[in-house]
Enzyme design. Structure first.
Site, PDB file in Angstrom:
ATOM      1  N   HIS A 159     -24.632  20.058  45.819  1.00 34.07           N
ATOM      2  CA  HIS A 159     -24.721  21.280  45.019  1.00 34.07           C
ATOM      3  C   HIS A 159     -23.481  22.158  45.198  1.00 34.07           C
ATOM      4  CE1 HIS A 159     -27.728  24.613  43.563  1.00 34.07           C
ATOM      5  NE2 HIS A 159     -26.883  24.227  42.631  1.00 34.07           N
ATOM      6  N   TYR A 178     -32.310  27.907  45.157  1.00 30.34           N
ATOM      7  CA  TYR A 178     -33.121  28.688  44.228  1.00 30.34           C
ATOM      8  C   TYR A 178     -34.210  29.461  44.984  1.00 30.34           C
ATOM      9  CZ  TYR A 178     -30.997  25.351  40.943  1.00 30.34           C
ATOM     10  OH  TYR A 178     -30.129  24.578  40.232  1.00 30.34           O
TER      11      TYR A 178
END
Length: 316
Positions: free
Chosen positions: A133, A50
Site C-alpha cells: 500500500h 482505513y
C-alpha cells in the site's frame, strides 16, 4: 447480470467504513455491506490504513459465519498499527476511529506482522490478495523486502496473489518490471478525466497478462458532482478541470446517461482492466453503484467523451 455485474466487475471498496471524512457506526457499516451482499457483490477491498483497522474490523464482523469460499477479499501491507491513547481524531481524514497510530513498515517481517494483525481484525484464517500500500516513499524496501515476502506467501498458498496499490503509475511499473506481482491496483490515474495510466501502465499490464484493478474512478468526487470546488485527487479541483468535467456531464446528459454511470463503466472497456473498485459507505450509495453499473451506454458516447478529454499534461 451475475454477481457484481457481468459486464463490469465491481469490487466494493471499504475505505468509507473506516470513517473516511465522517464517523461511521458498525450498524451503518453492516447496513451498507448487507445491501452490497443482497445485490450480489462478493468482492471486497480494505486496508489497515482505513480507520486504523476499523474498516477491517467492521468487514470481518459482517462476514463472520458466511462461507469463506462465497467471497473474495483483498487487504494491504505497509502500515502496522499500534495502540496510541494520544491518537488525534481525524488523522488522514478518518474520524471516530480506534486509538491507534500507523507505522510504515515494508520489511519482510512487517509483511508477516501486518497479515497476522489483519487476519485478527477480519476474523479470518486467510485473505485472497495482499497489496503493498502506497510504497512510493519506501520503494527500495517495498521492492527488495515486501515483494519477495509476498511471493513466498503466495508460493506457500497463504494468499492467492499479490501486487501493489498506488496512485502513481510509475510505482506500479516498477513492481511490474522488478517483481513477479500478478495484480495491480491503480487509483485515480485511469478515469474519464485522467488517462495518464493509459500511456504506460495499461499496455504494460496487457503485455504481461497481469490483472489490473482500477480504483478512484470518480477522481475523489469530481466525476460524481462536478461543482465548483469539488475535489480531484483529494484536493479542490482547479476551475478549468471542473469545467472539463461539466463538459463531460453535458455530453452524458445528452444521451440520458448519468456521468457517474459512464465513470464507473469506462475503465473496463480496456482489455487490461479486470475490475473497478467503488467505495460505498452507505446502503444508498451501494444501491446507486448497482444502478449506475446497470445503465446501458451507447457506443457513440465514448467517442464523444474522448473528444472533450482535458489536456493530460495540465492535470494536477
Amino acid at each position: 447480470m451475475g454477481p457484481g455485474g457481468a459486464a463490469v466487475r465491481c469490487v466494493i471498496g471499504c475505505a468509507a467504513l473506516g470513517g473516511l471524512y465522517a464517523p461511521v457506526s458498525e450498524a451503518a457499516a453492516h447496513e451498507a455491506l448487507q445491501a452490497a451482499w443482497d445485490l450480489g457483490f462478493r468482492d471486497f477491498d480494505t486496508a489497515p490504513h482505513y480507520g486504523v483497522g476499523q474498516s477491517e474490523e467492521y468487514l470481518g464482523s459482517f462476514l463472520a459465519g458466511r462461507p469463506r469460499d462465497s467471497f473474495t477479499l483483498s487487504t494491504k501491507v505497509g502500515r502496522l498499527l499500534v495502540d496510541d491513547p494520544g491518537a488525534v481524531d481525524g488523522t488522514d481524514e478518518f474520524y471516530g476511529t480506534p486509538k491507534r497510530s500507523r507505522v510504515r513498515d515494508y520489511s519482510a517481517e512487517g509483511v508477516r506482522r501486518s497479515l497476522e494483525q489483519s487476519l485478527g481484525r477480519l476474523r479470518l484464517d486467510r485473505v485472497d490478495v495482499l497489496y503493498v500500500h502506497d510504497p512510493e516513499d519506501h520503494l527500495e524496501q517495498a521492492l527488495g523486502e515486501a515483494a519477495p515476502e509476498l511471493a513466498r506467501l503466495r508460493a506457500e498458498g497463504v494468499i492467492t496473489g499479490y501486487g501493489v496499490g498506488t496512485n502513481f503509475a510509475d510505482v506500479a511499473l516498477a513492481f511490474l518490471r522488478e517483481t513477479d506481482a500478478d495484480r495491480f491496483m491503480i487509483a485515480g490515474r485511469y478515469s474519464l478525466l485522467d488517462r495518464r495510466a493509459e500511456r504506460t501502465l495499461l499496455p504494460a499490464c496487457a503485455d504481461k497478462g497481469v490483472r489490473l484493478v482500477v480504483a478512484g474512478v470518480l477522481n475523489s468526487g469530481l466525476l460524481a458532482d462536478p461543482r465548483p470546488g469539488a475535489p480531484f485527487d483529494y484536493a479542490p479541483a482547479p476551475d478549468w478541470l471542473v469545467a472539463a468535467a461539466r463538459r463531460m456531464q453535458a455530453v452524458c446528459e445528452a444521451h440520458g446517461v448519468p456521468l457517474r454511470a459512464a465513470a464507473l463503466q469506462f475503465p473496463t472497456r480496456h482489455p487490461a482492466v479486470a475490475a473497478v473498485v467503488s467505495g460505498a459507505g452507505t446502503a444508498e450509495q451501494v444501491h446507486d453503484v448497482r444502478a449506475q453499473l446497470d445503465v446501458e451506454i451507447p457506443a457513440e458516447l465514448w467517442a464523444e467523451l474522448d473528444a472533450v478529454l482535458p489536456d493530460q499534461d495540465r492535470l494536477p
